[in-house]
Design an enzyme around this catalytic site. Structure first.
Site, PDB file in Angstrom:
ATOM      1  N   LYS A  67       0.836  -1.210   0.000  1.00 35.41           N
ATOM      2  CA  LYS A  67       0.000   0.000   0.000  1.00 35.41           C
ATOM      3  C   LYS A  67       0.867   1.255   0.000  1.00 35.41           C
ATOM      4  O   LYS A  67       0.646   2.176  -0.785  1.00 35.41           O
ATOM      5  CB  LYS A  67      -0.933   0.020   1.228  1.00 35.41           C
ATOM      6  CG  LYS A  67      -1.904  -1.137   1.289  1.00 35.41           C
ATOM      7  CD  LYS A  67      -2.826  -1.051   2.486  1.00 35.41           C
ATOM      8  CE  LYS A  67      -2.128  -1.121   3.826  1.00 35.41           C
ATOM      9  NZ  LYS A  67      -1.417  -2.386   4.096  1.00 35.41           N
TER      10      LYS A  67
ATOM     11  N   ARG B  11      -9.951   1.058   8.639  1.00 33.11           N
ATOM     12  CA  ARG B  11      -9.463  -0.288   8.909  1.00 33.11           C
ATOM     13  C   ARG B  11     -10.495  -1.115   9.654  1.00 33.11           C
ATOM     14  O   ARG B  11     -10.253  -2.285   9.933  1.00 33.11           O
ATOM     15  CB  ARG B  11      -8.226  -0.152   9.804  1.00 33.11           C
ATOM     16  CG  ARG B  11      -7.000  -0.829   9.267  1.00 33.11           C
ATOM     17  CD  ARG B  11      -5.880  -0.517  10.243  1.00 33.11           C
ATOM     18  NE  ARG B  11      -4.724  -1.276   9.945  1.00 33.11           N
ATOM     19  CZ  ARG B  11      -3.658  -0.790   9.305  1.00 33.11           C
ATOM     20  NH1 ARG B  11      -3.635   0.437   8.878  1.00 33.11           N
ATOM     21  NH2 ARG B  11      -2.628  -1.557   9.100  1.00 33.11           N
TER      22      ARG B  11
ATOM     23  N   ARG C 218      11.797  -6.003   3.904  1.00 32.02           N
ATOM     24  CA  ARG C 218      11.536  -4.554   3.946  1.00 32.02           C
ATOM     25  C   ARG C 218      12.562  -3.840   4.824  1.00 32.02           C
ATOM     26  O   ARG C 218      12.912  -4.291   5.917  1.00 32.02           O
ATOM     27  CB  ARG C 218      10.135  -4.281   4.493  1.00 32.02           C
ATOM     28  CG  ARG C 218       9.921  -2.777   4.715  1.00 32.02           C
ATOM     29  CD  ARG C 218       8.490  -2.377   4.796  1.00 32.02           C
ATOM     30  NE  ARG C 218       7.757  -3.035   5.860  1.00 32.02           N
ATOM     31  CZ  ARG C 218       6.465  -2.898   6.044  1.00 32.02           C
ATOM     32  NH1 ARG C 218       5.763  -2.118   5.234  1.00 32.02           N
ATOM     33  NH2 ARG C 218       5.853  -3.529   7.022  1.00 32.02           N
TER      34      ARG C 218
ATOM     35  N   ARG D  80      11.274  -2.435  10.522  1.00 30.26           N
ATOM     36  CA  ARG D  80      10.213  -2.008  11.430  1.00 30.26           C
ATOM     37  C   ARG D  80      10.056  -3.054  12.526  1.00 30.26           C
ATOM     38  O   ARG D  80      10.071  -4.239  12.243  1.00 30.26           O
ATOM     39  CB  ARG D  80       8.897  -1.854  10.652  1.00 30.26           C
ATOM     40  CG  ARG D  80       8.674  -0.430  10.196  1.00 30.26           C
ATOM     41  CD  ARG D  80       7.497  -0.258   9.291  1.00 30.26           C
ATOM     42  NE  ARG D  80       6.241  -0.848   9.734  1.00 30.26           N
ATOM     43  CZ  ARG D  80       5.114  -0.747   9.039  1.00 30.26           C
ATOM     44  NH1 ARG D  80       5.094  -0.073   7.897  1.00 30.26           N
ATOM     45  NH2 ARG D  80       4.007  -1.300   9.462  1.00 30.26           N
TER      46      ARG D  80
ATOM     47  N   ARG E 220      -0.479  -9.432  13.045  1.00 26.79           N
ATOM     48  CA  ARG E 220      -1.039  -8.359  12.195  1.00 26.79           C
ATOM     49  C   ARG E 220      -1.962  -8.948  11.134  1.00 26.79           C
ATOM     50  O   ARG E 220      -3.006  -8.380  10.835  1.00 26.79           O
ATOM     51  CB  ARG E 220       0.093  -7.565  11.532  1.00 26.79           C
ATOM     52  CG  ARG E 220       0.825  -6.690  12.523  1.00 26.79           C
ATOM     53  CD  ARG E 220       2.132  -6.188  11.964  1.00 26.79           C
ATOM     54  NE  ARG E 220       1.965  -5.283  10.859  1.00 26.79           N
ATOM     55  CZ  ARG E 220       2.941  -4.951  10.026  1.00 26.79           C
ATOM     56  NH1 ARG E 220       4.153  -5.472  10.175  1.00 26.79           N
ATOM     57  NH2 ARG E 220       2.723  -4.106   9.048  1.00 26.79           N
TER      58      ARG E 220
HETATM   59  P1  AP5 Z   1       4.835  -1.586   1.723  1.00 29.72           P
HETATM   60  O1  AP5 Z   1       4.506  -0.685   0.594  1.00 29.72           O
HETATM   61  O2  AP5 Z   1       5.605  -1.043   2.873  1.00 29.72           O
HETATM   62  O3  AP5 Z   1       3.511  -2.355   2.232  1.00 29.72           O
HETATM   63  P2  AP5 Z   1       2.281  -1.827   3.089  1.00 29.72           P
HETATM   64  O4  AP5 Z   1       1.052  -2.474   2.539  1.00 29.72           O
HETATM   65  O5  AP5 Z   1       2.303  -0.356   3.202  1.00 29.72           O
HETATM   66  O6  AP5 Z   1       2.627  -2.545   4.452  1.00 29.72           O
HETATM   67  P3  AP5 Z   1       2.490  -1.993   5.939  1.00 29.72           P
HETATM   68  O7  AP5 Z   1       3.250  -2.963   6.793  1.00 29.72           O
HETATM   69  O8  AP5 Z   1       2.876  -0.553   6.032  1.00 29.72           O
HETATM   70  O9  AP5 Z   1       0.973  -2.147   6.156  1.00 29.72           O
HETATM   71  P4  AP5 Z   1       0.197  -2.085   7.472  1.00 29.72           P
HETATM   72  O10 AP5 Z   1      -1.175  -1.859   6.990  1.00 29.72           O
HETATM   73  O11 AP5 Z   1       0.389  -3.265   8.339  1.00 29.72           O
HETATM   74  O12 AP5 Z   1       0.918  -0.951   8.323  1.00 29.72           O
HETATM   75  P5  AP5 Z   1       0.540   0.542   8.670  1.00 29.72           P
HETATM   76  O13 AP5 Z   1       1.778   1.326   8.685  1.00 29.72           O
HETATM   77  O14 AP5 Z   1      -0.603   1.010   7.860  1.00 29.72           O
HETATM   78  O15 AP5 Z   1       5.610  -2.844   1.078  1.00 29.72           O
HETATM   79  C1  AP5 Z   1       6.116  -3.883   1.903  1.00 29.72           C
HETATM   80  C2  AP5 Z   1       7.477  -4.343   1.339  1.00 29.72           C
HETATM   81  O16 AP5 Z   1       7.259  -4.948   0.050  1.00 29.72           O
HETATM   82  C3  AP5 Z   1       8.482  -3.204   1.081  1.00 29.72           C
HETATM   83  O17 AP5 Z   1       9.766  -3.679   1.356  1.00 29.72           O
HETATM   84  C4  AP5 Z   1       8.336  -2.893  -0.415  1.00 29.72           C
HETATM   85  O18 AP5 Z   1       9.532  -2.398  -0.971  1.00 29.72           O
HETATM   86  C5  AP5 Z   1       7.983  -4.259  -0.968  1.00 29.72           C
HETATM   87  N1  AP5 Z   1       7.066  -4.192  -2.106  1.00 29.72           N
HETATM   88  C6  AP5 Z   1       5.994  -3.362  -2.230  1.00 29.72           C
HETATM   89  N2  AP5 Z   1       5.347  -3.604  -3.389  1.00 29.72           N
HETATM   90  C7  AP5 Z   1       6.023  -4.608  -3.989  1.00 29.72           C
HETATM   91  C8  AP5 Z   1       5.838  -5.319  -5.208  1.00 29.72           C
HETATM   92  N3  AP5 Z   1       4.822  -5.028  -6.048  1.00 29.72           N
HETATM   93  N4  AP5 Z   1       6.710  -6.305  -5.521  1.00 29.72           N
HETATM   94  C9  AP5 Z   1       7.731  -6.629  -4.676  1.00 29.72           C
HETATM   95  N5  AP5 Z   1       7.979  -5.983  -3.508  1.00 29.72           N
HETATM   96  C10 AP5 Z   1       7.118  -4.990  -3.178  1.00 29.72           C
HETATM   97  O19 AP5 Z   1       0.011   0.384  10.164  1.00 29.72           O
HETATM   98  C11 AP5 Z   1       0.884   0.010  11.206  1.00 29.72           C
HETATM   99  C12 AP5 Z   1       0.100  -0.189  12.490  1.00 29.72           C
HETATM  100  O20 AP5 Z   1      -0.497   1.056  12.901  1.00 29.72           O
HETATM  101  C13 AP5 Z   1      -1.066  -1.171  12.397  1.00 29.72           C
HETATM  102  O21 AP5 Z   1      -0.636  -2.510  12.559  1.00 29.72           O
HETATM  103  C14 AP5 Z   1      -1.926  -0.686  13.554  1.00 29.72           C
HETATM  104  O22 AP5 Z   1      -1.394  -1.137  14.769  1.00 29.72           O
HETATM  105  C15 AP5 Z   1      -1.770   0.825  13.500  1.00 29.72           C
HETATM  106  N6  AP5 Z   1      -2.804   1.450  12.677  1.00 29.72           N
HETATM  107  C16 AP5 Z   1      -2.598   2.094  11.486  1.00 29.72           C
HETATM  108  N7  AP5 Z   1      -3.756   2.539  10.977  1.00 29.72           N
HETATM  109  C17 AP5 Z   1      -4.720   2.153  11.847  1.00 29.72           C
HETATM  110  C18 AP5 Z   1      -6.132   2.292  11.851  1.00 29.72           C
HETATM  111  N8  AP5 Z   1      -6.780   2.913  10.844  1.00 29.72           N
HETATM  112  N9  AP5 Z   1      -6.826   1.772  12.886  1.00 29.72           N
HETATM  113  C19 AP5 Z   1      -6.190   1.146  13.911  1.00 29.72           C
HETATM  114  N10 AP5 Z   1      -4.850   0.987  13.962  1.00 29.72           N
HETATM  115  C20 AP5 Z   1      -4.112   1.473  12.929  1.00 29.72           C
HETATM  116 MG    MG Z   2       2.553   1.019   4.781  1.00 32.27          MG
END
Ligand code: AP5
Ligand code: MG
Length: 220
Positions: free
Chosen positions: A13, A89, A128, A161, A172
């Protein structure tokens, strides 16, 4: 243009959000990045967030997330649209977003659901690396930095991370399946959902997204 990026943790994402944000000139709002930044800066909000254990994969309570997003989308850079990554979410978050938008006479244009096989997602987590200074995201194999271990933009040492630990990744994914996956049906019903094959390389995934958005029967 107002967009939501949906999809399991690690599916890409953030990677796609950066490209979409640049291409369409709309701010990328990642609730996860907002929380990590507040924790890293040690603000009062960050200390509060720390109590919810996002480093262990637990969700922040809806009311706290909603208030943070409400404030963020009222900032001037959101006047012509924004891209939400990681929000909503939960169903209550989605319903609140609908209310916010209706109050402002705004409309959600599309929900892009990124989907990839679980094996691909697990490989993405393990490789990552992120920049603690500017949040740039790399992958040791799929998107390596020019110099191993260093951010291309600012030269800072890249980090993993804390929530990318395999045990926490499992948690997760479970939390996602329980609380966030129901949003796929929720937005499918409203006709806004488009699923993107996120198993391909980043440029191909981005090409699919642009083609979807350009072909959509609505005004951007
Ligand atoms: P990346 O682009 O970083 O993936 P991502 O989907 O953004 O993964 P996240 O881990 O950030 O998602 P998340 O939803 O768990 O975390 P968030 O920060 O939102 O890509 C991942 C890896 O793959 C990278 O190394 C990239 O280079 C590689 N890659 C990408 N695309 C690729 C491709 N096409 N091919 C090959 N490689 C590729 O949330 C973190 C925490 O915050 C949550 O767990 C929760 O505790 C809290 N939180 C956040 N929002 C909320 C909410 N709305 N409500 C409650 N808690 C929340
Ligand atoms: Mg992300």
């Amino acid at each position: 243009m107002i967009l939501v990026l949906l999809g399991p943790p690690g599916v890409g994402k953030g990677t796609q959000a950066s490209r979409i944000s640049l291409h369409y000139g709309i701010p990328h709002i990642s609730t996860g990045a907002m929380f990590r930044d507040a924790v890293a800066r040690g603000t009062e909000f960050g200390r509060r967030i720390q109590r919810y254990r996002i480093d262990k994969g637990e969700y922040v309570p809806d009311d706290v997330v909603i208030e943070a997003v409400r404030q963020r989308i009222h900032e001037p850079d959101c006047a012509t649209g924004f891209l939400l990554d990681g929000f909503p979410r939960t169903i209550p978050q989605a319903e609140t977003l609908n209310r916010f938008l209706a109050e402002e006479k705004l409309r959600l244009n599309a929900v892009l659901n990124l989907a990839a096989p679980i094996d691909d997602i697990v490989k993405r987590f393990s490789g990552r690396r992120v920049c603690p200074v500017d949040n740039a995201t790399y992958h040791i194999e799929y998107n390596p930095p020019l110099q191993p271990g260093l951010c291309d933009e600012c030269g800072a040492q890249l980090e993993q991370r804390p929530d990318d630990d395999p045990v926490i990744v499992k948690r997760r994914l479970d939390v996602y399946n329980e609380k966030t996956a129901p949003l796929v049906d929720y937005y499918e019903t409203s006709g806004l959902l488009r699923t993107v094959d996120a198993s391909r390389e980043p440029e191909t995934v981005f090409g699919q997204i642009v083609a979807l958005l350009e072909g959509w029967q609505w005004h951007i």
